[in-house]
Motif scaffolding. Structure first.
Motif, PDB file in Angstrom:
ATOM      1  N   MET A  39      -7.762  -2.123   1.763  1.00  0.00           N
ATOM      2  CA  MET A  39      -7.100  -2.936   2.644  1.00  0.00           C
ATOM      3  C   MET A  39      -8.128  -2.984   3.971  1.00  0.00           C
ATOM      4  N   THR A  88     -11.093   0.220  16.067  1.00  0.00           N
ATOM      5  CA  THR A  88     -10.339   1.416  15.776  1.00  0.00           C
ATOM      6  C   THR A  88     -10.320   1.720  14.435  1.00  0.00           C
ATOM      7  N   SER A  89     -10.713   0.864  13.568  1.00  0.00           N
ATOM      8  CA  SER A  89     -10.354   1.242  12.205  1.00  0.00           C
ATOM      9  C   SER A  89     -11.444   2.229  11.378  1.00  0.00           C
ATOM     10  N   MET A 131       0.704  -1.369   0.097  1.00  0.00           N
ATOM     11  CA  MET A 131      -0.057   0.191   0.022  1.00  0.00           C
ATOM     12  C   MET A 131       0.876   1.175   0.243  1.00  0.00           C
ATOM     13  N   ASN A 163     -13.482   5.885  11.767  1.00  0.00           N
ATOM     14  CA  ASN A 163     -13.402   7.118  12.351  1.00  0.00           C
ATOM     15  C   ASN A 163     -14.682   7.304  13.252  1.00  0.00           C
ATOM     16  N   ARG A 211      -4.550   3.453  -4.243  1.00  0.00           N
ATOM     17  CA  ARG A 211      -5.289   3.016  -2.975  1.00  0.00           C
ATOM     18  C   ARG A 211      -6.732   3.107  -2.850  1.00  0.00           C
ATOM     19  N   GLY A 212      -7.355   2.166  -2.528  1.00  0.00           N
ATOM     20  CA  GLY A 212      -9.026   2.333  -2.883  1.00  0.00           C
ATOM     21  C   GLY A 212      -9.663   1.908  -3.941  1.00  0.00           C
ATOM     22  N   ASP A 216      -8.100  -4.326  13.468  1.00  0.00           N
ATOM     23  CA  ASP A 216      -8.811  -4.090  14.469  1.00  0.00           C
ATOM     24  C   ASP A 216     -10.314  -3.175  14.301  1.00  0.00           C
ATOM     25  N   PHE A 258      -8.040  -3.615   8.084  1.00  0.00           N
ATOM     26  CA  PHE A 258      -7.314  -3.640   9.151  1.00  0.00           C
ATOM     27  C   PHE A 258      -7.887  -4.773  10.112  1.00  0.00           C
ATOM     28  N   LEU A 287       2.533   2.385   2.486  1.00  0.00           N
ATOM     29  CA  LEU A 287       1.744   3.038   3.835  1.00  0.00           C
ATOM     30  C   LEU A 287       2.484   2.909   4.947  1.00  0.00           C
ATOM     31  N   ARG A 296      -2.394   7.294  -4.411  1.00  0.00           N
ATOM     32  CA  ARG A 296      -3.582   7.609  -3.969  1.00  0.00           C
ATOM     33  C   ARG A 296      -4.709   7.076  -4.793  1.00  0.00           C
ATOM     34  N   LYS A 311       5.753   6.946   8.049  1.00  0.00           N
ATOM     35  CA  LYS A 311       6.721   7.860   7.485  1.00  0.00           C
ATOM     36  C   LYS A 311       7.966   7.860   8.158  1.00  0.00           C
ATOM     37  N   ARG A 312       9.254   8.027   7.890  1.00  0.00           N
ATOM     38  CA  ARG A 312      10.317   8.342   8.418  1.00  0.00           C
ATOM     39  C   ARG A 312      11.060   7.202   9.234  1.00  0.00           C
TER      40      ARG A 312
END
Lengths: 310, 325
Positions: B96, B103-104, B56, B106, B90-91, B100, B98, B58, B87, B61-62
């Motif tokens: 994807m 919590t996935s 993905m 909003n 993705r989708g 849990d 996830f 994803l 972008r 970062k860093r």
């Protein structure tokens, strides 16, 4: 929701009653005598006694307390011992200055603090982040009177851009409002940064990214709304606090606000003014907090369903 | 055979932390054909989720960095795509699910709007009504009454939330669905329902699936191919028949099967694989499984084993040397 609001308003009545009792007690128990204050040290005991009787100060504590409330319920907060003017008019004359000042200060703090916090979180450990955190630290730790004086020195005396004191025009509010906003701005920046950093780490942010959402939509639509609760809390608490008037800023900038009125009244033992001012501030503070709690419900549906349960 | 959809070649991923560099993936190679389901099996920490996040693009970062390797999706290397190009993928092409479901989603956005978001992003030509109709359709498809689209995630149970997550992932009929332990957080009865549903939808929408799990039962029910991962490597890869019915296995795969409880045996104790997954900051020399391997030889301690192929069945182990000969 309506039920919740009504319940909160009912509780507010109790809070105001309690606070009025506490403040009245303190005013009665602290040493000093209003009649003596008005007449000065040279007045004879007879003169003082006569004025005390006039003001009703010779009556017992509870008689005075209930007398005060009887007046309030009839819409009469009494007259100032000092000026003999109706207390309510005096407060109404001063409140707009305080309201304008605190609204202006909160606007500055929010409009600068929140965006800077968001940027700091998104660009964590970048130069922007570093610089804004140092400035935030500075703003939070410099005492407001120092900052006020420094700003006056630079912008009023040196550059002559803005008036140093008074409330002659809207420009007069810029320096005091900025001074007043500094610590809130600092708190908001740091708070926004940390709650945003936490929100960005959540799984639903990854879900949003996996959908192909743009970075700005991820940050603003998904993360910021979740990070907003503590931010709104800080704004609410600080706004309520500022509505009570700010003695130091008002005296640095010679503003006729509630803060100075309260301080002089307390010093002069002018109970009616103190009582009315304190009750006014209490109500304003409670209303702001209620507003904050209502805003919570619109930000977070989980809070709303809590309210619905009662 | 059918067309190749995804091919990962020698993928190396590291996580950079303050203390050390974590070697999360050490040369992972996988492939998945159109319409197939590939099961990615292994213990916690084997690099399953890292593989998925790499596809993905994803990775955190860093912190996460793809050092080398290729991720070919429909023949194009995803590593060479710009963020804007990713972008779109993705989708739209890859989505994807996830681990849990709690919590996935909003918590402050209505579930319908969360499905709608995917459509808004990738189907701007659809009218508002069509988009809403599609949202209703997706919810009904995963067994949720469309009327509930105006509700918030906290009003849904765990299984229902996972259905919503699946609806989001499938709203655009992606070519590849990555499901990262989609049923781990759910209770057993719901697990079966969700798996059944995913399988049905996959067939209906002709989607390929990369299913990450550590549940071998789930794999046997759903997967066409299986890759067994250990310490950031694929140690065994093959068709499900090879893995479940084949005679020759990597000792780690044997260990995984050996640690399953069997209903028809009277054994009082399970036979787990002794020891723990090696620390990815300090991986052992030679074969990474050697400290836990019951068949470990001197050679295993020093020499990295090569891959032995038997048709599509691949095993990375020294033991296979003699057998092949």
């Amino acid at each position: 929701m309506t039920k919740y609001i009504l319940k909160r308003l009912a509780m507010m009545v109790l809070v105001v009653l309690g606070i009025s009792f506490i403040v009245f007690t303190i005013m009665s128990l602290t040493p000093g005598n209003a009649a003596q204050m008005i007449l000065g040290q040279s007045a004879s005991p007879e003169q003082v006694a006569k004025l005390e009787a006039e003001l009703g100060l010779d009556q017992p504590f509870f008689a005075r307390f209930f007398g005060f409330w009887k007046g309030v319920l009839q819409g009469d907060f009494g007259k100032s011992y000092q000026t003999k003017l109706p207390v309510f008019d005096e407060i109404l004359a001063r409140f707009p200055t305080t309201l304008k000042l605190s609204t202006f200060a909160m606007l500055i703090a929010t409009l600068i603090g929140v965006p800077v916090g968001v940027i700091s979180a998104v660009r964590q450990y970048s130069i922007v982040d570093g610089v804004s955190m140092v400035i935030a630290m500075l703003f939070a730790s410099v005492p407001s009177f120092v900052m006020g004086l420094l700003l006056q020195l630079e912008f009023a005396l040196n550059l002559r851009w803005l008036p140093a004191t008074g409330v002659a025009s809207w420009q007069s509010y810029i320096l005091p409002a900025f001074t007043l906003s500094a610590s809130t701005m600092a708190t908001l920046t740091r708070m926004t940064r940390s709650t945003m950093l936490e929100a960005i780490r959540q799984d639903y942010i990854r879900t949003a990214r996996a959908k192909g959402a743009t970075e700005s939509s991820v940050v603003l639509r998904h993360a910021l709304r979740n990070a907003l609760l503590p931010i709104v809390t800080v704004i609410g608490v600080d706004f309520g606090y500022l509505l009570g008037g700010t003695v130091i800023i008002e005296s640095v900038f010679s503003l006729p606000g509630l803060g100075t009125l309260m301080i002089t009244s307390i010093r002069m033992k002018d109970t009616p003014v103190v009582m009315a001012a304190v009750m006014f501030v209490t109500i304003a503070y409670s209303l702001v907090n209620l507003a904050v709690d209502i805003i919570y419900a619109f930000i977070d549906p989980r809070v709303k369903s809590q309210y619905a349960k009662g | 055979m059918s067309e190749r959809l995804l091919e990962i070649k020698d993928l190396v991923v590291e996580y950079h932390t303050d203390e050390a560099d974590v070697h999360a993936l050490n040369g992972v190679s996988l492939s998945l054909d159109k319409g197939e389901t590939l099961g990615l099996v292994g213990e916690t920490g084997a690099g399953k989720t890292t593989t998925a996040l790499s596809i993905m693009q994803l990775l955190p970062k860093r912190i996460g960095e793809i050092k080398s390797g290729e991720i070919l999706f429909e023949g194009e290397d995803l590593r060479k795509k710009t963020e804007a190009q990713m972008r779109v993928i993705r989708g739209e092409s890859i989505s994807m699910i996830f681990q849990d479901p709690m919590t996935s989603l909003n918590p402050v956005i209505r579930v319908g709007d969360q499905i709608l978001e995917a459509l808004r992003l990738h189907r701007p030509d659809m009218s508002k009504e069509e988009q809403q109709k599609k949202v209703d359709e997706m919810l009904e498809m995963v067994g949720i009454p469309a009327a509930r689209k105006r509700e918030y995630p906290h009003q849904f149970s765990g299984g229902m939330k996972q259905r919503v997550v699946i609806a989001i992932a499938l709203a655009l009929e992606p070519k590849l669905l990555i499901a990262d332990e989609p049923t781990t957080a759910l209770d057993v009865t719901i697990q079966a329902q969700v798996l059944q549903m995913m399988n049905d939808l996959k067939t209906k929408l002709d989607t390929s699936m990369l299913l990450i799990t550590h549940d071998l039962g789930v794999v046997s029910q759903t997967c066409d191919k299986v890759a067994v991962m250990y310490a950031g490597e694929v140690v065994e890869y093959g068709r499900a028949e090879d893995i479940f019915l084949g005679k020759r296995h990597h000792p780690y795969t044997d260990g995984l099967f050996g640690s399953l409880p069997e209903l028809n045996s009277h054994a009082k104790r399970l036979s787990p694989i002794n020891g723990l997954m090696p620390d990815p900051m300090a991986l052992p020399e030679g074969c990474k499984f050697h400290p836990r391997c019951p068949h470990c030889t001197e050679r295993c301690r020093h020499e990295i084993p090569v891959i032995h192929r038997d048709g599509e069945h691949m095993i990375r182990c020294h033991l296979m040397d003699e057998e092949v000969r």
